[in-house]
Design an enzyme around this catalytic site. Sequence first.
Site, PDB file in Angstrom:
ATOM      1  N   GLU A  40       1.004  -1.049  -0.127  1.00 38.23           N
ATOM      2  CA  GLU A  40      -0.080  -0.134  -0.024  1.00 38.23           C
ATOM      3  C   GLU A  40       0.960   1.166   0.094  1.00 38.23           C
ATOM      4  O   GLU A  40       1.848   1.222   0.756  1.00 38.23           O
ATOM      5  CB  GLU A  40      -0.806  -0.074   1.240  1.00 38.23           C
ATOM      6  CG  GLU A  40      -1.947   0.943   1.336  1.00 38.23           C
ATOM      7  CD  GLU A  40      -2.867   0.810   2.633  1.00 38.23           C
ATOM      8  OE1 GLU A  40      -2.653  -0.071   3.289  1.00 38.23           O
ATOM      9  OE2 GLU A  40      -3.330   2.169   2.950  1.00 38.23           O
ATOM     10  N   ARG A 266       5.274 -13.345   9.484  1.00 34.58           N
ATOM     11  CA  ARG A 266       5.700 -12.046   9.247  1.00 34.58           C
ATOM     12  C   ARG A 266       7.188 -11.950   9.919  1.00 34.58           C
ATOM     13  O   ARG A 266       7.352 -12.747  10.837  1.00 34.58           O
ATOM     14  CB  ARG A 266       4.935 -10.920   9.650  1.00 34.58           C
ATOM     15  CG  ARG A 266       4.492 -10.843  11.160  1.00 34.58           C
ATOM     16  CD  ARG A 266       3.549  -9.688  11.243  1.00 34.58           C
ATOM     17  NE  ARG A 266       3.950  -8.330  11.323  1.00 34.58           N
ATOM     18  CZ  ARG A 266       3.417  -7.484  10.245  1.00 34.58           C
ATOM     19  NH1 ARG A 266       2.400  -7.899   9.359  1.00 34.58           N
ATOM     20  NH2 ARG A 266       3.700  -6.313  10.059  1.00 34.58           N
ATOM     21  N   LYS A 276       4.482   0.906  10.351  1.00 39.59           N
ATOM     22  CA  LYS A 276       4.651   2.184   9.685  1.00 39.59           C
ATOM     23  C   LYS A 276       4.145   3.145  10.594  1.00 39.59           C
ATOM     24  O   LYS A 276       4.908   4.273  10.607  1.00 39.59           O
ATOM     25  CB  LYS A 276       3.746   2.063   8.507  1.00 39.59           C
ATOM     26  CG  LYS A 276       4.219   1.392   7.191  1.00 39.59           C
ATOM     27  CD  LYS A 276       3.263   1.506   6.045  1.00 39.59           C
ATOM     28  CE  LYS A 276       3.651   0.305   5.299  1.00 39.59           C
ATOM     29  NZ  LYS A 276       2.199   0.347   4.471  1.00 39.59           N
TER      30      LYS A 276
HETATM   31  P1  ATP Z   1       2.871  -2.304   8.314  1.00 38.08           P
HETATM   32  O1  ATP Z   1       2.549  -3.257   9.136  1.00 38.08           O
HETATM   33  O2  ATP Z   1       4.404  -2.129   8.502  1.00 38.08           O
HETATM   34  O3  ATP Z   1       2.194  -1.083   8.472  1.00 38.08           O
HETATM   35  P2  ATP Z   1       1.901  -3.231   6.111  1.00 38.08           P
HETATM   36  O4  ATP Z   1       1.450  -4.634   6.226  1.00 38.08           O
HETATM   37  O5  ATP Z   1       0.587  -2.367   6.356  1.00 38.08           O
HETATM   38  O6  ATP Z   1       3.052  -2.832   6.844  1.00 38.08           O
HETATM   39  P3  ATP Z   1       1.610  -3.299   3.159  1.00 38.08           P
HETATM   40  O7  ATP Z   1       2.292  -2.299   2.248  1.00 38.08           O
HETATM   41  O8  ATP Z   1       0.199  -3.793   3.353  1.00 38.08           O
HETATM   42  O9  ATP Z   1       2.261  -2.859   4.648  1.00 38.08           O
HETATM   43  O10 ATP Z   1       2.660  -4.581   2.954  1.00 38.08           O
HETATM   44  C1  ATP Z   1       3.026  -5.067   1.646  1.00 38.08           C
HETATM   45  C2  ATP Z   1       3.194  -6.544   1.810  1.00 38.08           C
HETATM   46  O11 ATP Z   1       4.235  -6.753   2.719  1.00 38.08           O
HETATM   47  C3  ATP Z   1       2.025  -7.160   2.535  1.00 38.08           C
HETATM   48  O12 ATP Z   1       2.002  -8.438   1.707  1.00 38.08           O
HETATM   49  C4  ATP Z   1       2.464  -7.767   3.701  1.00 38.08           C
HETATM   50  O13 ATP Z   1       2.085  -8.991   4.183  1.00 38.08           O
HETATM   51  C5  ATP Z   1       4.120  -7.728   3.790  1.00 38.08           C
HETATM   52  N1  ATP Z   1       4.648  -7.435   4.917  1.00 38.08           N
HETATM   53  C6  ATP Z   1       4.425  -6.315   5.669  1.00 38.08           C
HETATM   54  N2  ATP Z   1       5.224  -6.289   6.918  1.00 38.08           N
HETATM   55  C7  ATP Z   1       5.800  -7.449   6.754  1.00 38.08           C
HETATM   56  C8  ATP Z   1       6.639  -8.558   7.801  1.00 38.08           C
HETATM   57  N3  ATP Z   1       6.994  -7.673   8.901  1.00 38.08           N
HETATM   58  N4  ATP Z   1       7.177  -9.407   7.498  1.00 38.08           N
HETATM   59  C9  ATP Z   1       6.758 -10.167   6.162  1.00 38.08           C
HETATM   60  N5  ATP Z   1       5.797  -9.470   5.342  1.00 38.08           N
HETATM   61  C10 ATP Z   1       5.429  -8.198   5.753  1.00 38.08           C
HETATM   62 MG    MG Z   2      -0.973  -4.039   5.413  1.00 37.26          MG
END
Ligand code: ATP
Ligand code: MG
Length: 565
Positions: A40, A266, A276
């Site tokens: 995102e 994760r 974030k």
């Molecule tokens: P955050 O939790 O840091 O706000 P997010 O999951 O909201 O991150 P996205 O932009 O939605 O951020 O993530 C893009 C992809 O990265 C998604 O498929 C998500 O599952 C993966 N992702 C995010 N954080 C992790 C993590 N700590 N380990 C593995 N994959 C991750």
């Molecule tokens: Mg997310």
Amino acid sequence: MTMDIQENTQEKPLDFIRQIIADDLRSGKHAAIVTRFPPEPNGFLHIGHAKSICLNFGIGLENNGPCHMRFDDTNPSKEESAYVESIMRDVRWLGFDWGKNLFYASDYFDQLYDYAVQLIRMGKAYVCDLTGEQIREYRGTLTEPGRESPYRNREVAENLDLFQRMRAGEFDEGSRVLRAKIDMASPNLNMRDPVIYRILKVAHHRTGDRWCIYPMYDYTHCISDAIEGITHSLCTLEFEDHRPLYDWVLDTLATPCHPRQIEFARLNLTYTVMSKRKILQLVNGGYVQGWDDPRMLTISGLRRRGYPPSAIRSFCAQIGIGKKESWIDMGVLEDAVRNDLNETAPRVMGVLDPIKVIIDNYPESRVEEMEAQNHPQRPEMGARMLPFSREIYIEGSDFMENPPKKYFRLGPDREVRLRYAYLIRFVSMVKDEKTGEIVEIHCTYDPATRGGTAPDGRKVKGTIHWVSANQALACPVRLYDRLFTVAHPDAEKDVDFKDYLNPDSMKILDNCMVEPALAGMEPGSQVQFERQGYFCLDLIDSKKGRPVCNRIVTLRDSWAKEQGR
Ligand code: ATP
Ligand code: MG
């Protein structure tokens, strides 16, 4: 794309996702594999995202299938095109390439709308006039079933009319939503008539003012996957409870393609925060110097710190892919960069806390060139010439006025080896009369020991680094360390994670002296300062001829010792 990307991911036995993919190929369920990375665009990528990037793009590479880069841009109030740019830059920098396969969920807004109309026609979606708060109230809890909305049984025609008018902008934000009609008694809260469209009178960074209703993530994601023909939709464990909804949408709409969602654990890393929202607090609160602060575990921070992308890829390969939540120690990431740079970083001499040594019996105007290996274990990396002269700098900690017995460096009556140069012997020292501080040390050298060995075979245990005073470059150095002092800074609910910031996470040293070879190095280059650690020439502050260095990592894990690891 380099070979080592493939090697890294194929060293170990197949993880459970790669096993599923191998089985699907063998059984003929799929002839080709298509994955995607769906960020995102509402912030910068971090090391957790790197795990997902290496997994999705890695599987693409191993199977000669594309990995799509898709921006899940359904929330215009938090998203910006600046984030889109930085995300693309970071993924490319990590070594991956989506070719022509760049997609945006916003490209599917028309199709998503049509699918929603289809759901309404099927009696599987309805416009609901409850407020957000009422919807939450009606949803029930894990132990209590939800209650049906009074608008649940609206006629199809009325729903079509209202939905069309939502799109036309006739209603206020928050006054109505479109919900899937599933099951208010489902044990899975995500299935209790989830909202699939909301009114948001916000311009979108790609579609401008064309829309004032936007589809929700859960509804968008599965349809985007299906439109693109994704075979395996890999996501983190928190989406496990969303999988029934993912499948419900695609089954109900009978999309021609029904990707399989698979969840993996994760990445959780000690001594840092990864959400974030928290990263944003550090940036906006001025606790760090921006998203790319070298102490941050954002991809841009790691790049600025001096991590090579190959180190991040091998870290991701090493931690593997599993189904159970776990914590990875920060030391594992630091070891990955040590191991990587140990192979590739040229060795140089850098003196962080210089003290002047004058070699009394060395001719005043002479400058000798001493041959120094760029990598003692890798002769193919060649050698360079180090200037040597009467006045040199050595490390302050390599001299002691009253050394203990086991101190094998310089001190009164002692002889020490200057790396790649001569043996020198202590003669005297000069102290500042007022402060008592040692300002210079006088030594003599043994001309017969050029290269560092004594022809008479006398033993000299200590070898220290040095730079020639006249030819050395002044080089500000920043010593970076972990940003937090505890392994789990955000573990306690009632304690602010910022209370655990490490006050010593950055030390700036202004007086460092480095060998002249650094003048010719490009910003971003990594080197090992012998005996001191791995450093890089800062990407922004370093200029050709005027290096500014960041410490990437120490040579050994000093945190492990402290914790008795
Ligand atoms: P955050 O939790 O840091 O706000 P997010 O999951 O909201 O991150 P996205 O932009 O939605 O951020 O993530 C893009 C992809 O990265 C998604 O498929 C998500 O599952 C993966 N992702 C995010 N954080 C992790 C993590 N700590 N380990 C593995 N994959 C991750
Ligand atoms: Mg997310």
